[in-house]
Each structure stands twice: as C-alpha cells, then as structure tokens.
Enzyme design. Structure first.
Site, mmCIF file in Angstrom:
data_model
loop_
_atom_site.group_PDB
_atom_site.id
_atom_site.type_symbol
_atom_site.label_atom_id
_atom_site.label_comp_id
_atom_site.label_asym_id
_atom_site.label_seq_id
_atom_site.Cartn_x
_atom_site.Cartn_y
_atom_site.Cartn_z
ATOM 1 N N LYS A 83 42.976 45.076 49.243
ATOM 2 C CA LYS A 83 41.533 44.868 49.395
ATOM 3 C C LYS A 83 41.278 44.110 50.695
ATOM 4 O O LYS A 83 41.835 43.039 50.930
ATOM 5 C CB LYS A 83 41.033 44.061 48.193
HETATM 6 O O1 G3P Z 1 34.341 43.146 42.470
HETATM 7 C C1 G3P Z 1 33.405 42.289 43.061
HETATM 8 C C2 G3P Z 1 32.881 41.342 42.088
HETATM 9 O O2 G3P Z 1 33.903 40.543 41.570
HETATM 10 C C3 G3P Z 1 31.759 40.518 42.575
HETATM 11 O O3 G3P Z 1 30.994 40.290 41.461
HETATM 12 O O4 G3P Z 1 29.415 39.122 40.026
HETATM 13 O O5 G3P Z 1 30.656 37.859 41.817
HETATM 14 O O6 G3P Z 1 28.844 39.448 42.403
HETATM 15 P P1 G3P Z 1 29.918 39.114 41.446
#
Ligand code: G3P
Length: 218
Positions: A83
């Site tokens: 990633k």
């Molecule tokens: O895969 C990306 C994710 O982990 C981000 O999620 O909820 O932190 O915006 P969030």
C-alpha cells in the site's frame, strides 16, 4: 464483488474468515496502532491466515524508502499487496514495483484524477476514501461512480477498492455501481449479517418447536 476486512484485529479476521466471507484484508498504520502489538508480527500473522490479498502499507515518503519497505513486506507472503500513498514519490514507487511484478494499492485517493494517475503508474488497486469525503460534505459515492466509469471507458485494469466505508448502505451503493472491492471495518460486516426479522423469525421457530407435544418427537 470482493469483500475485504479493513482491520488488523486478528480475532475479527479469524471470526469472519471462518464464515468464508473474507476475500482479503487491508491494513494501515492507524489500524496497526490500535492493536497495541508488534506491527510486524501482526502483519505476518494476517498474511498467513488469509489466502487472498493483504494490503500492508509503507511508512517511507521517498520512493527509494517505499521500494525498500515493499521488498521487505512482500517477503511475508505471496499474497502481500504493497500500500503506497498517493503522492508523487508514491507514483514513482508504484511504477518501479509494477515493473518488478509487485502489486500495489494506492491509498488516500480523494479525486478521479488521482485514481487515473495511480492506474497509469501501474497500481493494481486504488483506494478512494469515501467516508472521509462524506465527512467534509462531499458525496464519496460520486467519486466511486466516476472512477468505475473512467476505468471501464479505457479498460484500465486497476481495481476500485472502496475504502473508508462507514455503514452497510455504502456497501450496497458500491456494489450497484460495480466497484470490484469494498473494504469494511468488522463491525459493518457484522451489521450486514444481521436483520431484525431474521432474529424474530428464528425466535418464533424455536419457540413453536418447544410447543410440539413431546410424544410426537421420536
Ligand atoms: O482503508 C482506509 C480506512 O481505514 C480509512 O477509514 O474510517 O479511518 O476514514 P476511516
């Protein structure tokens, strides 16, 4: 549609993997931080547990650093996807890794232009963060529609991996658009399994079964 779990929590990964509904895993430094364990051992264990693609994120911000990290991460297993953040140095790393046959997932995508460039550089996946766009009053799902359409128009072989999903409706919308992958926090996968009518229906069946005359049960 493929379903990935967006977590570094081994217990959740085991639970849902046993149900046969997990096609892959995505992690990031914040998710690893939450586990309060050695990130390397957690990453290694996930890669062993899951047959499908496991995205492991680099920390470096220079292309050479990212490439060195990528070489280390891919040694954890054949299913590792590296990633890489959507920054200029990241694109250099993606191109070099693609030339070496190492799959990448370009993360922190917030516009269709970024997705186009990540795909051109050779990304296997792009990760648009829809929940974070919703958070700032911009509809994240519009971005998914744009990316999926653009990739189809030009037969780009990069997969759209919908990330930062906040609720089960996001999953249905992404599936209707035709995004190849959604990555979900475990609690959202849990919510997708449940329906109140399923539980009340089951309670009713089991209750009625108890009322059957014992003599009729052989
Ligand atoms: O895969 C990306 C994710 O982990 C981000 O999620 O909820 O932190 O915006 P969030």
């Amino acid at each position: 549609m493929k379903i990935f779990l967006d977590t570094a929590n081994l217990a959740s990964i085991r639970t849902y993997n046993d149900m046969g509904i997990v096609d892959g895993i995505t992690t990031n430094p914040s998710l690893l931080y939450k586990e309060k364990q050695s990130p390397e051992s957690v990453m290694r264990e996930i890669v062993e547990l899951i047959k499908g693609p496991v995205s492991l994120e680099v920390i470096g911000t220079k292309s050479e650093e990212m490439i060195t990290e990528a070489h280390k991460l891919v040694k954890f297993g054949k299913n590792v996807v590296v990633k890489i953040p959507m920054i200029p140095e990241g694109l250099i790393a993606v191109k070099r890794l693609r030339d070496e046959g190492i799959p990448t997932n370009v993360t922190l995508i917030f516009s269709a232009n970024q997705a186009i460039l990540a795909s051109k550089a050779g990304a296997s996946y792009v990760s648009p963060f829809i929940g974070r766009l919703d958070d700032i009053g911009q509809e994240g799902m519009v971005l998914i529609r744009e990316i999926v359409q653009i990739f189809r128009n030009y037969n780009f072989d990069t997969q759209t991996l919908v990330a930062s999903i906040r609720h089960p409706l996001h999953v249905i919308e992404a599936a209707k658009i035709g995004a190849e992958v959604v990555t979900l926090p475990p609690d959202i996968l849990g919510k997708m399994i449940k329906h109140p009518l399923t539980q009340t229906g089951l309670d009713l069946f089991l209750n009625d079964w108890k009322k059957i005359d014992k003599d009729l049960l052989i």
